[in-house]
Design a protein around this motif. Sequence first.
Motif, PDB file in Angstrom:
ATOM      1  N   THR A 162       0.818  -1.236  -0.075  1.00  0.00           N
ATOM      2  CA  THR A 162       0.079   0.110  -0.051  1.00  0.00           C
ATOM      3  C   THR A 162       0.805   1.112   0.223  1.00  0.00           C
ATOM      4  N   ILE A 163       1.974   1.186   0.744  1.00  0.00           N
ATOM      5  CA  ILE A 163       2.694   2.453   0.999  1.00  0.00           C
ATOM      6  C   ILE A 163       3.256   2.709  -0.301  1.00  0.00           C
ATOM      7  N   ILE A 164       3.967   1.579  -0.885  1.00  0.00           N
ATOM      8  CA  ILE A 164       4.829   1.924  -2.027  1.00  0.00           C
ATOM      9  C   ILE A 164       3.938   2.314  -3.233  1.00  0.00           C
ATOM     10  N   VAL A 165       2.642   1.822  -3.456  1.00  0.00           N
ATOM     11  CA  VAL A 165       2.055   2.107  -4.552  1.00  0.00           C
ATOM     12  C   VAL A 165       1.266   3.694  -4.140  1.00  0.00           C
ATOM     13  N   ILE A 166       1.179   3.933  -3.030  1.00  0.00           N
ATOM     14  CA  ILE A 166       0.418   5.073  -2.986  1.00  0.00           C
ATOM     15  C   ILE A 166       1.721   6.253  -3.013  1.00  0.00           C
ATOM     16  N   VAL A 167       2.774   6.070  -2.505  1.00  0.00           N
ATOM     17  CA  VAL A 167       3.805   7.117  -2.877  1.00  0.00           C
ATOM     18  C   VAL A 167       4.361   7.209  -4.010  1.00  0.00           C
ATOM     19  N   ASN A 168       4.331   6.145  -4.903  1.00  0.00           N
ATOM     20  CA  ASN A 168       4.863   6.205  -6.030  1.00  0.00           C
ATOM     21  C   ASN A 168       3.539   6.780  -6.985  1.00  0.00           C
ATOM     22  N   PHE A 169       2.249   6.646  -6.733  1.00  0.00           N
ATOM     23  CA  PHE A 169       1.097   7.148  -7.295  1.00  0.00           C
ATOM     24  C   PHE A 169       1.463   8.831  -6.933  1.00  0.00           C
ATOM     25  N   THR A 170       1.839   9.308  -5.757  1.00  0.00           N
ATOM     26  CA  THR A 170       1.790  10.660  -5.138  1.00  0.00           C
ATOM     27  C   THR A 170       2.924  11.194  -6.163  1.00  0.00           C
ATOM     28  N   ASN A 171       3.870  10.631  -6.319  1.00  0.00           N
ATOM     29  CA  ASN A 171       5.039  11.232  -7.143  1.00  0.00           C
ATOM     30  C   ASN A 171       5.149  11.206  -8.450  1.00  0.00           C
ATOM     31  N   SER A 172       4.097  10.352  -9.048  1.00  0.00           N
ATOM     32  CA  SER A 172       3.948  10.062 -10.568  1.00  0.00           C
ATOM     33  C   SER A 172       3.217  11.305 -11.229  1.00  0.00           C
ATOM     34  N   ARG A 173       3.033  11.266 -12.474  1.00  0.00           N
ATOM     35  CA  ARG A 173       2.546  12.619 -13.139  1.00  0.00           C
ATOM     36  C   ARG A 173       1.024  12.325 -12.853  1.00  0.00           C
ATOM     37  N   HIS A 174       0.321  11.543 -12.502  1.00  0.00           N
ATOM     38  CA  HIS A 174      -0.978  11.284 -11.938  1.00  0.00           C
ATOM     39  C   HIS A 174      -0.999  12.045 -10.433  1.00  0.00           C
ATOM     40  N   GLY A 175      -0.073  11.614  -9.685  1.00  0.00           N
ATOM     41  CA  GLY A 175      -0.198  12.216  -8.303  1.00  0.00           C
ATOM     42  C   GLY A 175      -0.180  13.886  -8.459  1.00  0.00           C
ATOM     43  N   ILE A 176       1.096  14.412  -9.229  1.00  0.00           N
ATOM     44  CA  ILE A 176       0.965  15.820  -9.462  1.00  0.00           C
ATOM     45  C   ILE A 176      -0.174  16.548  -9.955  1.00  0.00           C
ATOM     46  N   ALA A 177      -0.665  15.714 -10.917  1.00  0.00           N
ATOM     47  CA  ALA A 177      -2.272  16.358 -11.373  1.00  0.00           C
ATOM     48  C   ALA A 177      -3.347  16.172 -10.132  1.00  0.00           C
ATOM     49  N   ALA A 178      -3.278  15.290  -9.442  1.00  0.00           N
ATOM     50  CA  ALA A 178      -4.161  15.068  -8.385  1.00  0.00           C
ATOM     51  C   ALA A 178      -3.806  16.123  -7.263  1.00  0.00           C
ATOM     52  N   ILE A 179      -2.570  16.611  -7.121  1.00  0.00           N
ATOM     53  CA  ILE A 179      -2.308  17.662  -6.220  1.00  0.00           C
ATOM     54  C   ILE A 179      -2.726  19.002  -6.516  1.00  0.00           C
ATOM     55  N   SER A 180      -2.555  19.318  -7.966  1.00  0.00           N
ATOM     56  CA  SER A 180      -3.053  20.351  -8.608  1.00  0.00           C
ATOM     57  C   SER A 180      -4.719  20.442  -8.375  1.00  0.00           C
ATOM     58  N   VAL A 181      -5.374  19.359  -8.596  1.00  0.00           N
ATOM     59  CA  VAL A 181      -6.742  19.444  -8.385  1.00  0.00           C
ATOM     60  C   VAL A 181      -6.969  19.931  -6.881  1.00  0.00           C
ATOM     61  N   ARG A 182      -6.221  19.395  -5.811  1.00  0.00           N
ATOM     62  CA  ARG A 182      -6.470  19.834  -4.453  1.00  0.00           C
ATOM     63  C   ARG A 182      -6.019  21.166  -4.291  1.00  0.00           C
ATOM     64  N   GLU A 183      -5.144  21.969  -5.022  1.00  0.00           N
ATOM     65  CA  GLU A 183      -4.701  23.288  -4.867  1.00  0.00           C
ATOM     66  C   GLU A 183      -5.748  24.137  -5.347  1.00  0.00           C
ATOM     67  N   ASN A 184      -5.916  23.816  -6.628  1.00  0.00           N
ATOM     68  CA  ASN A 184      -7.263  24.566  -7.265  1.00  0.00           C
ATOM     69  C   ASN A 184      -7.807  24.086  -8.360  1.00  0.00           C
ATOM     70  N   GLU A 185      -8.776  23.612  -8.256  1.00  0.00           N
ATOM     71  CA  GLU A 185      -9.577  22.698  -9.349  1.00  0.00           C
ATOM     72  C   GLU A 185     -10.009  23.409 -10.603  1.00  0.00           C
ATOM     73  N   ILE A 186     -10.226  24.709 -10.414  1.00  0.00           N
ATOM     74  CA  ILE A 186     -10.771  25.277 -11.595  1.00  0.00           C
ATOM     75  C   ILE A 186      -9.597  25.607 -12.373  1.00  0.00           C
ATOM     76  N   ALA A 187      -8.357  26.179 -11.624  1.00  0.00           N
ATOM     77  CA  ALA A 187      -7.284  26.365 -12.479  1.00  0.00           C
ATOM     78  C   ALA A 187      -6.799  25.252 -13.320  1.00  0.00           C
ATOM     79  N   SER A 188      -6.764  24.071 -12.445  1.00  0.00           N
ATOM     80  CA  SER A 188      -6.167  22.794 -13.122  1.00  0.00           C
ATOM     81  C   SER A 188      -7.017  22.328 -14.269  1.00  0.00           C
ATOM     82  N   ASP A 189      -8.369  22.565 -14.166  1.00  0.00           N
ATOM     83  CA  ASP A 189      -9.211  22.506 -15.146  1.00  0.00           C
ATOM     84  C   ASP A 189      -8.765  23.270 -16.579  1.00  0.00           C
ATOM     85  N   ALA A 190      -8.457  24.503 -16.142  1.00  0.00           N
ATOM     86  CA  ALA A 190      -8.288  25.416 -17.286  1.00  0.00           C
ATOM     87  C   ALA A 190      -6.859  25.073 -17.872  1.00  0.00           C
TER      88      ALA A 190
END
Lengths: 316, 391, 291
Positions: A162-190
Amino acid sequence: MKKSKQFWPFVIAAVLVYVVVQVLISNGMMNQFYSNTLILIAINIILAVSLHLVIGITGQFSIGHAGFLAVGAYLSAIVTMKLHLPFIVAILVGGIVAALAGLIVGIPSLRLKGDYLAIATLGFAEIIRIVFLNIDYVGGAAGMQVTHLTTWTYAFFCLVVTIIVIVNFTNSRHGIAAISVRENEIASDAMGINTTYYKVVAFALGSFFAGVAGALYAHNFYIIQPSQFGFLKSFDILIFVVLGGLGSLSGAVLSAILLTVVSTYLQGYPETRMIIYSLVLILVMLYRPKGLMGTMEITDYFKLWRTPKGGGQHGK
Amino acid sequence: MKTKKFASLFLATSLLAGILAGCSSGDEGSSKGGDTIKIGANLELSGAVASYGSSEAEAIDLAVEEINAAGGINGKKIELIKVDNKSDAAEATSAAIKLTSQDKVTAIIGAATSGNSVAQVQIATDNKTPMISPSGTSTTVTVGEDGKVNPFTFRTAFIDPFQGTVAANFAANTLKVKNVAVFADNASDYAKGLASSFIKDFEAAGGKIVAKESYVAKDTDFRSTLTRIKAANPDFIFIPGYYEEVGLIVKQARELGITVPLMGADGWDSPTIVDLAGAAALNNTYIITAYSSEDPDGLAKSFAEKFKAKYGKDPNSFSALGYDTVYLLKDAIERADSLDGTKIRDAIEATDNLELVTGLYSVDENHHPIKSATIIEFVDGNQVFKTKVNP
Amino acid sequence: MEWIQQLINGISLGSIYALIALGYTMVYGIIKLINFAHGDVFMVGSFIGFYSITVFGLGFFPALILSMAACALFGVIIERIAYKRLRNATRIAALITAIGVSLFIEYGVIYIRGAQPEAYPDVFSNRSFEFLGAHISIQSILILSVSVVLMILLQFIVHKTKTGKAMRAVSHDTEAAKLMGINVDNTISATFAIGSALAGAAGVIFGVYYTKIDPLMGVIPGVKAFVAAVLGGIGIIPGAMVGGLVLGVVETFVSALGFSLWRDAAAFVILILILIFRPSGIFGKNTREKV
């Protein structure tokens, strides 16, 4: 990034911890009480980390995690108790079906934001619980007996994965996109990020691991009943994540450990147990509203690792 | 970069593991040889069914106090270790593990509900620690799903398809009713078991079931289902369940104009039911019980007085069962004259017509109690003896 | 005439949900906090009513008013001690605090008096009369009329008094209200006081109607009332009333059709459908999110 260099020391550290505990258990140095507490801690960490992915990383306020725990618990129990298949199959089935449930819940409800999403996830979790309550095949309200199969080996292995998968996900492109959703959804949508896609992926992945935890949970406690998966259970998991600090993986892990130990210790003080527990919650939230760790990782305190990867600045 | 994050994370985990492991070697000393008898109580003291567990806990405290004041068991005082299982099966397992491997108790009392009792069965068996559930009514508490008796678990309460049969015969032969509705608590195996044995025997006697409805423990509004039952026009309603809900069901049924006789089993038996339903609404209702709290001679009366003196309120059926469980255990430990789990188990199995608050108690081969049943009618809030049925 | 009876059952249940939902909706409207402790204020109100009837020998209406007053004070204390500091914290921190307060009240009461249920004394005749073949108890009429009176009173306070105007201003725009010279802290306290008083009233009515009260009685009605508030559009006062009544009637009809075990699920299914298709509730206006 230097994936291979990070990966192997982690695995070695994990193996070390595993071997030490396993030796202590098998030569009887550690009695059943401690080994059970360690398994419980492992299950709670899996739950905390999987919800951390949804709330801490992707910023989606879900308070219905116990629903996916229930799906994993019941499905895995059906696999071992009714179909008589091996436990490892049960863990996978529990995880996969929980992930499917995550998709079914996530696709309609993740369009909602903030408190509305929270309420919707709470509602879905209750519906899942009531569905199990009404299925006689799994025992209805009286519950279903499950053989004890969870061992320290299974629990720890699932925890590490679990920890390996979630840390890798967080640091992958997917994870960075997810963090951008957290920070500002409308901006990342744009910016052209398909926010719905990333939210649903994170939600399903979180549900998968909640299902895995459910399989371990069901096979550690002899019986599962719908009443174990009510919204108070969801709140327990939520509290791990928030108390540790939103956006901090190590915070979630530490608070899961801390609260499990505190709760176990307080069993002997039945009259005041819940009062102390609730006071701790209130006081921490009043005096450290960002949680014990804020968005820091434990390594930040050692000043060895500074880049804000898993946990950037939360909020605006 | 991430290595260190992981490494420190696991450092923390393993450190904690180390601390925990360290403690374990320290605690071994105080085991079964001391001059006290450690008895664990694993009860629902918080969470959804805290009212069941805490009713039992109060009565257990009372019983332990009495026994200790009278010199203890075979000269040894009882040391009661109470733990809270939060009304959660997972917590009940953990609590049972704590009691057996940390506190090394001689026996466990609990839990109040069947599910939380089942969650401890394996722990009790593995550690050869006798466990008695005061009110766990499901057969699975003492008999595994494979049909084998769980060697170390017992119960104080009735289970009993027997009660269902008694009720069916009473309805068919004494009250001579034909069209019957059943309204059962879906959350307890006890109520479900009673309902199914009642239906089977009543239909065999030529009666007809016109409605079968269920509720879940802790509901408060039964009016809509009762209205539905009323529309089916039954001349008798069988309501297996516990007094907390049954009191409300009786009250709401009478308000809706349902005047037919109502009947239930020992789960109804508590003074609280009169407060909840009201004495007038309870007229024309019948219960099966092992004892009567209004019995002037029995232990029940003196128990009720002592309980009231200590806590300022009337005991309920959970309190009576909790109190009895302590005395059942005391009797067995005295006869075993040992703190060995297996010997105590054998002594409990040999219990023969022990006089308890909830009636004379013997154990059958499935570790179910054998108690004779009394049928009681409520008249203006008082229990009036109708008939006695032996097993 | 079974269905008329069921409708009456549903409206009685729904008016209790509505009274609790009003407090939820007012608090959410003004500080955007899901006050999970609200169901426990309802429970405390019920116990205050119980003790004032049994110990002090008060009648129904004095007990109702005493309980409302005590709950108003209790609500303000909770707000001042636990929530005030969190005005600028994240929503989730406030939510966890509310959960903490809720657990604290529940187990505080259990610590003081134990977890056993208590039976409400008969303060009101539970005679019933026949109307179109349905049995209507005096108590159901009482519940409905007390609820309606309280709701009208609330509408009056919110729309006609100075405090009410201040409450509406603060919930609309806190900063602007402050600039206009409105004492925001006092206004928020007033909101908590009114909402909690209504919960206290609901507690006493619940006790009289359902007889059984216990320290954990607030959990389920609390969640249901919250669903009712969302159903009507959270933050909107008439919405909470309608939401409560609709929820009560729907739940009753689900049981009436023989699906009593699915009753709670029905409430949540409605909740989710509303959230997905009309997230601002029956009475809400859709607002567009700005960057």
